[in-house]
Design a protein around this motif. Structure first.
Motif, PDB file in Angstrom:
ATOM      1  N   GLY A 159       0.791  -0.792   0.174  1.00  6.08           N
ATOM      2  CA  GLY A 159      -0.061  -0.276   0.181  1.00  6.08           C
ATOM      3  C   GLY A 159       0.853   1.035   0.160  1.00  6.08           C
ATOM      4  N   PHE A 160       0.033   2.647  -0.520  1.00  8.39           N
ATOM      5  CA  PHE A 160       0.744   3.545  -0.357  1.00  8.39           C
ATOM      6  C   PHE A 160      -0.104   4.504   0.144  1.00  8.39           C
ATOM      7  CE2 PHE A 160       0.329   3.951  -4.793  1.00  8.39           C
ATOM      8  CZ  PHE A 160      -0.187   5.636  -4.828  1.00  8.39           C
ATOM      9  N   ALA A 161       0.002   5.881   0.617  1.00 12.38           N
ATOM     10  CA  ALA A 161      -0.741   7.022   0.395  1.00 12.38           C
ATOM     11  C   ALA A 161       0.623   8.641   0.643  1.00 12.38           C
ATOM     12  CB  ALA A 161      -1.342   7.208   2.216  1.00 12.38           C
ATOM     13  N   GLU A 162      -0.044   9.242  -0.829  1.00 11.17           N
ATOM     14  CA  GLU A 162       0.220  10.614  -0.734  1.00 11.17           C
ATOM     15  C   GLU A 162      -0.115  10.907  -0.602  1.00 11.17           C
ATOM     16  OE1 GLU A 162       1.230  13.315  -4.427  1.00 11.17           O
ATOM     17  OE2 GLU A 162      -0.118  10.894  -4.937  1.00 11.17           O
ATOM     18  N   LEU A 163       0.364  12.309   0.600  1.00 12.88           N
ATOM     19  CA  LEU A 163       0.134  13.091   1.192  1.00 12.88           C
ATOM     20  C   LEU A 163       0.608  14.471   1.408  1.00 12.88           C
ATOM     21  CD1 LEU A 163      -2.653  13.351   3.742  1.00 12.88           C
ATOM     22  CD2 LEU A 163      -0.330  14.513   4.977  1.00 12.88           C
ATOM     23  N   PHE A 164       0.123  15.088   0.814  1.00  8.38           N
ATOM     24  CA  PHE A 164       0.321  17.084   0.944  1.00  8.38           C
ATOM     25  C   PHE A 164      -0.027  17.853   1.908  1.00  8.38           C
ATOM     26  CE2 PHE A 164      -1.384  17.177  -3.944  1.00  8.38           C
ATOM     27  CZ  PHE A 164      -0.295  16.210  -4.080  1.00  8.38           C
ATOM     28  N   SER A 165       0.987  18.364   2.303  1.00  7.64           N
ATOM     29  CA  SER A 165       0.239  19.469   4.031  1.00  7.64           C
ATOM     30  C   SER A 165       1.820  20.456   3.830  1.00  7.64           C
ATOM     31  CB  SER A 165       1.015  18.789   4.883  1.00  7.64           C
ATOM     32  OG  SER A 165       1.097  18.566   6.054  1.00  7.64           O
ATOM     33  N   ASP A 166       0.718  21.479   4.885  1.00  2.00           N
ATOM     34  CA  ASP A 166       1.209  22.727   5.070  1.00  2.00           C
ATOM     35  C   ASP A 166       1.857  22.545   6.599  1.00  2.00           C
ATOM     36  OD1 ASP A 166      -0.719  23.451   7.142  1.00  2.00           O
ATOM     37  OD2 ASP A 166      -1.706  24.142   6.125  1.00  2.00           O
ATOM     38  N   GLY A 167       2.294  21.600   7.039  1.00  2.00           N
ATOM     39  CA  GLY A 167       2.534  21.040   7.880  1.00  2.00           C
ATOM     40  C   GLY A 167       1.560  21.766   9.370  1.00  2.00           C
ATOM     41  N   GLU A 168       0.895  21.776   9.292  1.00  2.00           N
ATOM     42  CA  GLU A 168       0.485  23.372  10.438  1.00  2.00           C
ATOM     43  C   GLU A 168      -1.175  22.722  10.613  1.00  2.00           C
ATOM     44  OE1 GLU A 168       1.722  24.903  13.100  1.00  2.00           O
ATOM     45  OE2 GLU A 168       3.658  25.098  12.204  1.00  2.00           O
ATOM     46  N   LEU A 169      -1.809  23.101   9.794  1.00  3.01           N
ATOM     47  CA  LEU A 169      -3.322  22.982   9.217  1.00  3.01           C
ATOM     48  C   LEU A 169      -4.232  21.718   8.392  1.00  3.01           C
ATOM     49  CD1 LEU A 169      -5.732  24.144  10.882  1.00  3.01           C
ATOM     50  CD2 LEU A 169      -5.491  25.442   9.196  1.00  3.01           C
ATOM     51  N   GLN A 170      -3.880  22.401   7.180  1.00  5.03           N
ATOM     52  CA  GLN A 170      -4.094  21.621   6.443  1.00  5.03           C
ATOM     53  C   GLN A 170      -3.590  20.361   5.111  1.00  5.03           C
ATOM     54  OE1 GLN A 170      -7.754  21.926   5.309  1.00  5.03           O
ATOM     55  NE2 GLN A 170      -7.210  20.450   3.943  1.00  5.03           N
ATOM     56  N   ALA A 171      -4.192  19.137   5.087  1.00  5.61           N
ATOM     57  CA  ALA A 171      -3.046  18.177   4.597  1.00  5.61           C
ATOM     58  C   ALA A 171      -4.702  18.031   2.993  1.00  5.61           C
ATOM     59  CB  ALA A 171      -2.837  17.592   5.415  1.00  5.61           C
ATOM     60  N   TYR A 172      -3.989  16.929   2.223  1.00  7.15           N
ATOM     61  CA  TYR A 172      -4.671  17.082   1.181  1.00  7.15           C
ATOM     62  C   TYR A 172      -4.308  15.138   0.746  1.00  7.15           C
ATOM     63  CZ  TYR A 172      -7.388  15.669  -2.902  1.00  7.15           C
ATOM     64  OH  TYR A 172      -7.462  15.561  -4.041  1.00  7.15           O
ATOM     65  N   LEU A 173      -5.243  14.337   0.571  1.00  7.25           N
ATOM     66  CA  LEU A 173      -4.544  12.984   0.810  1.00  7.25           C
ATOM     67  C   LEU A 173      -5.313  13.039  -1.086  1.00  7.25           C
ATOM     68  CD1 LEU A 173      -3.630  10.244   1.635  1.00  7.25           C
ATOM     69  CD2 LEU A 173      -6.267   9.725   2.331  1.00  7.25           C
ATOM     70  N   ALA A 174      -3.359  13.194  -1.453  1.00  8.19           N
ATOM     71  CA  ALA A 174      -3.974  12.927  -3.380  1.00  8.19           C
ATOM     72  C   ALA A 174      -3.840  11.733  -3.448  1.00  8.19           C
ATOM     73  CB  ALA A 174      -2.428  13.972  -3.456  1.00  8.19           C
ATOM     74  N   ASN A 175      -3.026   9.859  -3.149  1.00 13.90           N
ATOM     75  CA  ASN A 175      -3.357   9.351  -3.746  1.00 13.90           C
ATOM     76  C   ASN A 175      -3.213   7.422  -2.533  1.00 13.90           C
ATOM     77  OD1 ASN A 175      -3.706   8.929  -6.718  1.00 13.90           O
ATOM     78  ND2 ASN A 175      -1.876  10.511  -5.996  1.00 13.90           N
ATOM     79  N   MET A 176      -3.770   6.821  -2.590  1.00  9.21           N
ATOM     80  CA  MET A 176      -3.806   5.958  -1.509  1.00  9.21           C
ATOM     81  C   MET A 176      -4.836   4.743  -2.220  1.00  9.21           C
ATOM     82  SD  MET A 176      -4.818   6.035   2.255  1.00  9.21           S
ATOM     83  CE  MET A 176      -6.798   5.100   2.038  1.00  9.21           C
ATOM     84  N   VAL A 177      -3.818   3.643  -1.902  1.00 11.33           N
ATOM     85  CA  VAL A 177      -3.984   2.318  -2.226  1.00 11.33           C
ATOM     86  C   VAL A 177      -3.726   1.084  -0.978  1.00 11.33           C
ATOM     87  CG1 VAL A 177      -2.374   1.955  -3.957  1.00 11.33           C
ATOM     88  CG2 VAL A 177      -4.557   1.123  -4.173  1.00 11.33           C
ATOM     89  N   VAL A 178      -4.361  -0.333  -1.376  1.00 12.12           N
ATOM     90  CA  VAL A 178      -4.123  -0.863  -0.097  1.00 12.12           C
ATOM     91  C   VAL A 178      -4.160  -2.200  -1.193  1.00 12.12           C
ATOM     92  CG1 VAL A 178      -4.444  -2.354   1.724  1.00 12.12           C
ATOM     93  CG2 VAL A 178      -4.340  -0.101   1.107  1.00 12.12           C
ATOM     94  N   ASP A 179      -3.223  -3.086  -1.460  1.00 14.61           N
ATOM     95  CA  ASP A 179      -3.397  -3.369  -2.159  1.00 14.61           C
ATOM     96  C   ASP A 179      -4.925  -5.128  -2.561  1.00 14.61           C
ATOM     97  OD1 ASP A 179      -2.907  -7.241  -2.648  1.00 14.61           O
ATOM     98  OD2 ASP A 179      -1.391  -6.269  -4.251  1.00 14.61           O
ATOM     99  N   GLU A 180      -5.443  -5.415  -3.277  1.00 15.77           N
ATOM    100  CA  GLU A 180      -6.759  -6.341  -2.828  1.00 15.77           C
ATOM    101  C   GLU A 180      -7.145  -6.819  -2.007  1.00 15.77           C
ATOM    102  OE1 GLU A 180     -10.755  -6.372  -6.306  1.00 15.77           O
ATOM    103  OE2 GLU A 180      -8.440  -7.042  -6.779  1.00 15.77           O
ATOM    104  N   THR A 181      -5.939  -7.825  -2.234  1.00 16.70           N
ATOM    105  CA  THR A 181      -6.155  -8.955  -1.204  1.00 16.70           C
ATOM    106  C   THR A 181      -5.807  -8.724   0.077  1.00 16.70           C
ATOM    107  OG1 THR A 181      -3.289  -9.019  -1.814  1.00 16.70           O
ATOM    108  CG2 THR A 181      -4.996 -10.472  -3.140  1.00 16.70           C
ATOM    109  N   ARG A 182      -5.197  -7.439   0.316  1.00 17.47           N
ATOM    110  CA  ARG A 182      -5.345  -7.353   1.943  1.00 17.47           C
ATOM    111  C   ARG A 182      -6.112  -5.555   2.422  1.00 17.47           C
ATOM    112  NH1 ARG A 182       0.242  -8.456   3.757  1.00 17.47           N
ATOM    113  NH2 ARG A 182      -0.433  -8.124   5.851  1.00 17.47           N
TER     114      ARG A 182
END
Length: 137
Positions: free
Chosen positions: A56-79
């Motif tokens: 699996g992987f998760a890609e997150l953008f953040s200003d480091g203080e308040l706001q974050a945005y989850l751009a991509n996330m996936v987990v292997d279908e079998t897991r």
């Protein structure tokens, strides 16, 4: 039990495999660009590993203080259903900093995201540089 760690170039093949399996062409089409995106300033990418294999992987953008945005996330279908997605979101936000995460979701993933404390708001994905085929000339 999966291990959660920051993305490094050695994880790229596993990330590309997951994207290919999901039908997500952008990263597999240009692996060098994918590496730049996943390691760009302001981006925190977390991978879930099982015996060294990326599950699996998760890609997150953040200003480091308040706001974050989850751009991509996936987990292997079998897991899926093992808590891996939740752990990656939590770990990415912990590493990146922030108090809240915004995201767009595929229809089949909305029930997963509803398991987090949340507010639902309408969202859009804009493509300002693409000509709208329905637009009159």
């Amino acid at each position: 039990m999966p291990e959660y760690t920051r993305f490094v170039a050695a994880h790229l093949d596993g990330v590309l495999r997951l994207c290919t399996n999901e039908g997500w062409p952008s990263f597999p089409a240009d692996p060098a660009r994918a590496t730049r995106v996943l390691t760009a300033p302001g981006v925190t990418t977390v991978v879930a590993l099982d015996h060294g294999d990326v599950i699996g992987f998760a890609e997150l953008f953040s200003d480091g203080e308040l706001q974050a945005y989850l751009a991509n996330m996936v987990v292997d279908e079998t897991r899926r259903g093992e808590g891996i997605g939740r752990a990656m979101v939590n770990e990415a936000l912990r590493l990146a900093g922030g108090e809240r995460v915004d995201l767009l979701s595929q229809d089949d993933a909305t029930e997963f995201y509803r398991t987090f404390p949340h507010f639902e708001k309408p969202g859009f994905r804009l493509y300002p540089f693409y000509q709208d085929s329905t637009e009159a000339s």
